[in-house]
Write a protein that holds these residues in place. Structure first.
Motif, PDB file in Angstrom:
ATOM      1  N   SER A 193       0.845  -1.086  -0.035  1.00  0.00           N
ATOM      2  CA  SER A 193      -0.046   0.017   0.020  1.00  0.00           C
ATOM      3  C   SER A 193       0.866   1.113   0.186  1.00  0.00           C
ATOM      4  O   SER A 193       0.344   2.422  -0.174  1.00  0.00           O
ATOM      5  CB  SER A 193      -0.846   0.047   1.338  1.00  0.00           C
ATOM      6  N   GLY A 194       2.036   1.119   0.273  1.00  0.00           N
ATOM      7  CA  GLY A 194       2.972   2.314   0.405  1.00  0.00           C
ATOM      8  C   GLY A 194       2.800   2.953   1.835  1.00  0.00           C
ATOM      9  O   GLY A 194       3.312   4.207   1.932  1.00  0.00           O
ATOM     10  N   SER A 195       1.908   2.307   2.652  1.00  0.00           N
ATOM     11  CA  SER A 195       1.872   3.228   3.965  1.00  0.00           C
ATOM     12  C   SER A 195       1.615   2.061   5.001  1.00  0.00           C
ATOM     13  O   SER A 195       1.138   0.767   4.985  1.00  0.00           O
ATOM     14  CB  SER A 195       0.347   3.643   3.832  1.00  0.00           C
ATOM     15  N   GLU A 196       2.577   2.183   5.964  1.00  0.00           N
ATOM     16  CA  GLU A 196       2.652   1.262   7.323  1.00  0.00           C
ATOM     17  C   GLU A 196       1.373   1.330   8.072  1.00  0.00           C
ATOM     18  O   GLU A 196       1.251   0.673   9.017  1.00  0.00           O
ATOM     19  CB  GLU A 196       3.729   1.647   8.019  1.00  0.00           C
ATOM     20  N   ARG A 197       0.499   2.586   7.731  1.00  0.00           N
ATOM     21  CA  ARG A 197      -0.771   2.308   8.465  1.00  0.00           C
ATOM     22  C   ARG A 197      -1.909   1.491   7.592  1.00  0.00           C
ATOM     23  O   ARG A 197      -3.086   1.744   8.073  1.00  0.00           O
ATOM     24  CB  ARG A 197      -1.172   3.639   8.641  1.00  0.00           C
ATOM     25  N   LYS A 198      -1.605   1.141   6.433  1.00  0.00           N
ATOM     26  CA  LYS A 198      -2.525   0.537   5.624  1.00  0.00           C
ATOM     27  C   LYS A 198      -2.432  -0.721   5.142  1.00  0.00           C
ATOM     28  O   LYS A 198      -1.847  -1.281   4.270  1.00  0.00           O
ATOM     29  CB  LYS A 198      -2.832   1.481   4.254  1.00  0.00           C
ATOM     30  N   PRO A 199      -2.775  -1.759   6.152  1.00  0.00           N
ATOM     31  CA  PRO A 199      -2.487  -3.140   5.974  1.00  0.00           C
ATOM     32  C   PRO A 199      -3.030  -3.711   4.699  1.00  0.00           C
ATOM     33  O   PRO A 199      -4.055  -3.089   3.742  1.00  0.00           O
ATOM     34  CB  PRO A 199      -3.133  -4.151   6.960  1.00  0.00           C
ATOM     35  N   GLY A 200      -2.474  -4.688   4.049  1.00  0.00           N
ATOM     36  CA  GLY A 200      -2.919  -5.492   2.739  1.00  0.00           C
ATOM     37  C   GLY A 200      -1.955  -6.381   2.427  1.00  0.00           C
ATOM     38  O   GLY A 200      -0.944  -6.542   3.101  1.00  0.00           O
ATOM     39  N   GLY A 201      -1.811  -6.666   1.106  1.00  0.00           N
ATOM     40  CA  GLY A 201      -1.156  -7.346   0.477  1.00  0.00           C
ATOM     41  C   GLY A 201      -0.653  -8.868   0.969  1.00  0.00           C
ATOM     42  O   GLY A 201      -1.838  -9.474   1.285  1.00  0.00           O
ATOM     43  N   PHE A 202       0.503  -9.042   1.606  1.00  0.00           N
ATOM     44  CA  PHE A 202       0.836 -10.266   2.246  1.00  0.00           C
ATOM     45  C   PHE A 202       0.130 -10.596   3.710  1.00  0.00           C
ATOM     46  O   PHE A 202       0.062 -11.410   4.217  1.00  0.00           O
ATOM     47  CB  PHE A 202       2.204 -10.585   2.249  1.00  0.00           C
ATOM     48  N   PHE A 203      -0.147  -9.204   4.068  1.00  0.00           N
ATOM     49  CA  PHE A 203      -0.575  -9.154   5.470  1.00  0.00           C
ATOM     50  C   PHE A 203      -1.955  -8.495   5.549  1.00  0.00           C
ATOM     51  O   PHE A 203      -2.079  -7.226   6.066  1.00  0.00           O
ATOM     52  CB  PHE A 203       0.276  -8.198   6.463  1.00  0.00           C
ATOM     53  N   PRO A 204      -3.007  -9.042   5.211  1.00  0.00           N
ATOM     54  CA  PRO A 204      -4.376  -8.364   4.976  1.00  0.00           C
ATOM     55  C   PRO A 204      -4.970  -7.681   6.347  1.00  0.00           C
ATOM     56  O   PRO A 204      -5.642  -6.752   6.155  1.00  0.00           O
ATOM     57  CB  PRO A 204      -5.165  -9.433   4.649  1.00  0.00           C
ATOM     58  N   ASN A 205      -4.362  -8.150   7.615  1.00  0.00           N
ATOM     59  CA  ASN A 205      -4.829  -7.688   8.672  1.00  0.00           C
ATOM     60  C   ASN A 205      -3.758  -7.183   9.409  1.00  0.00           C
ATOM     61  O   ASN A 205      -3.867  -6.707  10.716  1.00  0.00           O
ATOM     62  CB  ASN A 205      -5.515  -8.877   9.492  1.00  0.00           C
ATOM     63  N   GLY A 206      -2.653  -6.828   8.734  1.00  0.00           N
ATOM     64  CA  GLY A 206      -1.653  -6.161   9.299  1.00  0.00           C
ATOM     65  C   GLY A 206      -0.430  -7.011   9.900  1.00  0.00           C
ATOM     66  O   GLY A 206      -0.900  -8.282  10.263  1.00  0.00           O
ATOM     67  N   GLY A 207       0.554  -6.733  10.387  1.00  0.00           N
ATOM     68  CA  GLY A 207       1.599  -7.598  10.892  1.00  0.00           C
ATOM     69  C   GLY A 207       1.500  -7.833  12.427  1.00  0.00           C
ATOM     70  O   GLY A 207       0.638  -7.065  12.895  1.00  0.00           O
ATOM     71  N   GLY A 208       2.170  -8.528  12.981  1.00  0.00           N
ATOM     72  CA  GLY A 208       2.094  -9.151  14.365  1.00  0.00           C
ATOM     73  C   GLY A 208       3.267  -8.238  15.347  1.00  0.00           C
ATOM     74  O   GLY A 208       4.116  -7.894  14.601  1.00  0.00           O
ATOM     75  N   GLY A 209       3.092  -8.202  16.505  1.00  0.00           N
ATOM     76  CA  GLY A 209       3.845  -7.641  17.438  1.00  0.00           C
ATOM     77  C   GLY A 209       3.700  -6.175  17.685  1.00  0.00           C
ATOM     78  O   GLY A 209       3.255  -5.598  17.052  1.00  0.00           O
ATOM     79  N   ASP A 210       4.398  -5.518  18.631  1.00  0.00           N
ATOM     80  CA  ASP A 210       4.130  -4.244  19.019  1.00  0.00           C
ATOM     81  C   ASP A 210       4.571  -3.136  17.815  1.00  0.00           C
ATOM     82  O   ASP A 210       3.725  -2.163  17.670  1.00  0.00           O
ATOM     83  CB  ASP A 210       5.166  -3.759  20.277  1.00  0.00           C
ATOM     84  N   ILE A 211       5.740  -3.351  17.203  1.00  0.00           N
ATOM     85  CA  ILE A 211       5.920  -2.164  16.207  1.00  0.00           C
ATOM     86  C   ILE A 211       4.967  -2.317  14.998  1.00  0.00           C
ATOM     87  O   ILE A 211       4.340  -1.167  14.441  1.00  0.00           O
ATOM     88  CB  ILE A 211       7.324  -2.503  15.731  1.00  0.00           C
ATOM     89  N   ALA A 212       4.522  -3.181  14.492  1.00  0.00           N
ATOM     90  CA  ALA A 212       3.597  -3.323  13.460  1.00  0.00           C
ATOM     91  C   ALA A 212       2.208  -2.862  13.968  1.00  0.00           C
ATOM     92  O   ALA A 212       1.604  -2.255  13.223  1.00  0.00           O
ATOM     93  CB  ALA A 212       3.384  -4.719  12.916  1.00  0.00           C
ATOM     94  N   ARG A 213       1.770  -3.200  15.127  1.00  0.00           N
ATOM     95  CA  ARG A 213       0.654  -2.901  15.750  1.00  0.00           C
ATOM     96  C   ARG A 213       0.600  -1.395  15.888  1.00  0.00           C
ATOM     97  O   ARG A 213      -0.665  -0.755  16.076  1.00  0.00           O
ATOM     98  CB  ARG A 213       0.128  -3.749  17.047  1.00  0.00           C
ATOM     99  N   ARG A 214       1.418  -0.727  16.344  1.00  0.00           N
ATOM    100  CA  ARG A 214       1.511   0.573  16.781  1.00  0.00           C
ATOM    101  C   ARG A 214       1.092   1.300  15.514  1.00  0.00           C
ATOM    102  O   ARG A 214       0.780   2.626  15.761  1.00  0.00           O
ATOM    103  CB  ARG A 214       3.044   1.313  17.355  1.00  0.00           C
ATOM    104  N   PHE A 215       1.263   1.166  14.330  1.00  0.00           N
ATOM    105  CA  PHE A 215       1.097   2.018  13.238  1.00  0.00           C
ATOM    106  C   PHE A 215      -0.608   1.790  12.742  1.00  0.00           C
ATOM    107  O   PHE A 215      -0.888   2.349  11.792  1.00  0.00           O
ATOM    108  CB  PHE A 215       1.869   1.588  12.107  1.00  0.00           C
ATOM    109  N   LEU A 216      -1.199   0.677  13.322  1.00  0.00           N
ATOM    110  CA  LEU A 216      -2.499   0.602  12.633  1.00  0.00           C
ATOM    111  C   LEU A 216      -3.357   1.686  13.324  1.00  0.00           C
ATOM    112  O   LEU A 216      -3.157   2.132  14.541  1.00  0.00           O
ATOM    113  CB  LEU A 216      -2.991  -1.009  13.230  1.00  0.00           C
ATOM    114  N   PRO A 217      -4.284   1.958  12.493  1.00  0.00           N
ATOM    115  CA  PRO A 217      -5.343   3.087  12.651  1.00  0.00           C
ATOM    116  C   PRO A 217      -5.893   2.793  14.157  1.00  0.00           C
ATOM    117  O   PRO A 217      -6.142   4.025  14.927  1.00  0.00           O
ATOM    118  CB  PRO A 217      -6.332   3.081  11.725  1.00  0.00           C
ATOM    119  N   ASN A 218      -6.351   1.864  14.576  1.00  0.00           N
ATOM    120  CA  ASN A 218      -7.133   1.625  15.852  1.00  0.00           C
ATOM    121  C   ASN A 218      -6.228   0.900  17.033  1.00  0.00           C
ATOM    122  O   ASN A 218      -6.424   0.709  18.046  1.00  0.00           O
ATOM    123  CB  ASN A 218      -8.112   0.556  15.664  1.00  0.00           C
ATOM    124  N   ALA A 219      -4.755   1.125  16.884  1.00  0.00           N
ATOM    125  CA  ALA A 219      -3.827   0.769  18.018  1.00  0.00           C
ATOM    126  C   ALA A 219      -4.106   1.768  19.151  1.00  0.00           C
ATOM    127  O   ALA A 219      -4.087   3.119  19.023  1.00  0.00           O
ATOM    128  CB  ALA A 219      -2.493   0.560  17.159  1.00  0.00           C
TER     129      ALA A 219
END
Length: 312
Positions: free
Chosen positions: A286-312
């Motif tokens: 997606s070109g954005s760490e805040r917009k999951p998709g591609g290989f990780f449709p629900n976002g990555g796991g762990g604190d670093i990946a989750r901190r960038f999600l909109p609802n984190a």
């Protein structure tokens, strides 16, 4: 000879255009906070790497033997959902053996991290479907491939799909090591990096042997596909050129003396490094760490990946 010359000049024209674009991007991203290192603990940094290790393990194991972690080492998945669309690829015997070994190596990587003081995370939802890879390759070449790109169809297409994944983990480890505090963390990641770099080198070498081969049914050579995939990753990460295909102009080759590019590296032949946000922008597609998709449709796991999600 004519085909080799044509392929080289096609790669040359494409890479010169990418280089020009990159100079603009590098100038515009100088000092850009989106390209700066992040603040995180050793544990969070290494757990972030598990996302890529899970992705590689499932892709290699399923591609080679038709089954993944849930058959080989189910406890390492830690209750995470099975991948979407992963299946056995139609590989020649040599490549099948190599990819099977890579798959088992990734199991070892997962075990090394999860059973260390770092600990694990549940396997994130992965999308290894034909449809997802088809979109990645459409985005890379800039038009819709017909028929859709199927990574499991044959050896050439599987190797090109493999080109998409391990290098991202490699540059991630290079970017991680300088920020690690504990000696045990640095030792672990250096050991992981050594094998990841080897895997990437083998994949790139196998593709280089076929550099001028046309990938049927598409009118693009293997080298052209690698150039365009590398260009896509540079665009998605948005932090300059840190990725190059297997054929480059002399101006980008080692010491400006070769157009072969079996190992992607900077002008001093040092590995490129990427930050976690850059990696997420690539693997999400997606070109954005805040917009999951591609290989990780629900976002990555762990604190670093989750901190960038909109609802984190």
């Amino acid at each position: 000879m004519a085909r080799r010359t044509t392929a080289f000049f096609t790669a040359l024209i494409f890479l010169v255009s990418v280089l020009k674009l990159s100079l603009v991007v590098m100038a515009s991203t100088a000092g850009d906070p989106n390209c700066r290192p992040i603040i995180a603990s050793d544990t969070d940094r290494i757990q972030f790497a598990l996302n890529l290790e899970f992705l590689e393990a499932e892709f290699f194991l399923n591609g080679a033997i038709g089954s993944g972690l849930d058959s080989i080492a189910p406890s390492l998945a830690r209750g995470g959902p099975p991948p979407i669309g992963a299946r056995k690829a139609n590989l020649d015997p040599l490549v099948a053996r190599i990819i099977e070994e890579f798959g088992y190596q990734e199991v070892g990587h997962l075990r090394a991290i999860i059973t260390s003081r770092i600990g694990g995370i549940p396997r994130p939802q992965l999308n290894l479907s034909v449809q997802n890879f088809a979109k990645v390759f459409d985005d890379a070449v800039g038009f819709k491939l017909i028929p859709p790109f199927d990574p499991y169809a044959d050896t050439i297409r599987y190797l090109l799909a493999s080109y998409v994944i391990p290098y991202v983990g490699l540059v991630g480890y290079v970017g991680t090591i300088p920020s690690l505090v504990r000696e045990t963390s640095r030792s672990l990641v250096a050991s992981l990096l050594g094998v990841e770099a080897g895997q990437d080198a083998v994949i790139r070498t196998l593709l280089y042997e076929r550099a001028n081969q046309t990938v049927r049914p598409y009118n693009l050579t293997v080298a052209e596909f690698t150039n365009r995939i590398s260009g896509l990753r540079n665009r998605l990460a948005a932090c300059g050129i840190k990725d190059e295909g297997i054929l480059v102009p002399l101006s980008l080759g080692a010491e400006n003396r070769t157009n072969s590019n079996i190992l992607s590296a900077d002008p001093n032949s040092l590995s490129y490094a990427r930050t976690p946000p850059e990696i997420l922008r690539i693997v999400y597609g997606s070109g954005s760490e805040r917009k999951p998709g591609g290989f990780f449709p629900n976002g990555g796991g762990g604190d670093i990946a989750r901190r960038f999600l909109p609802n984190a």
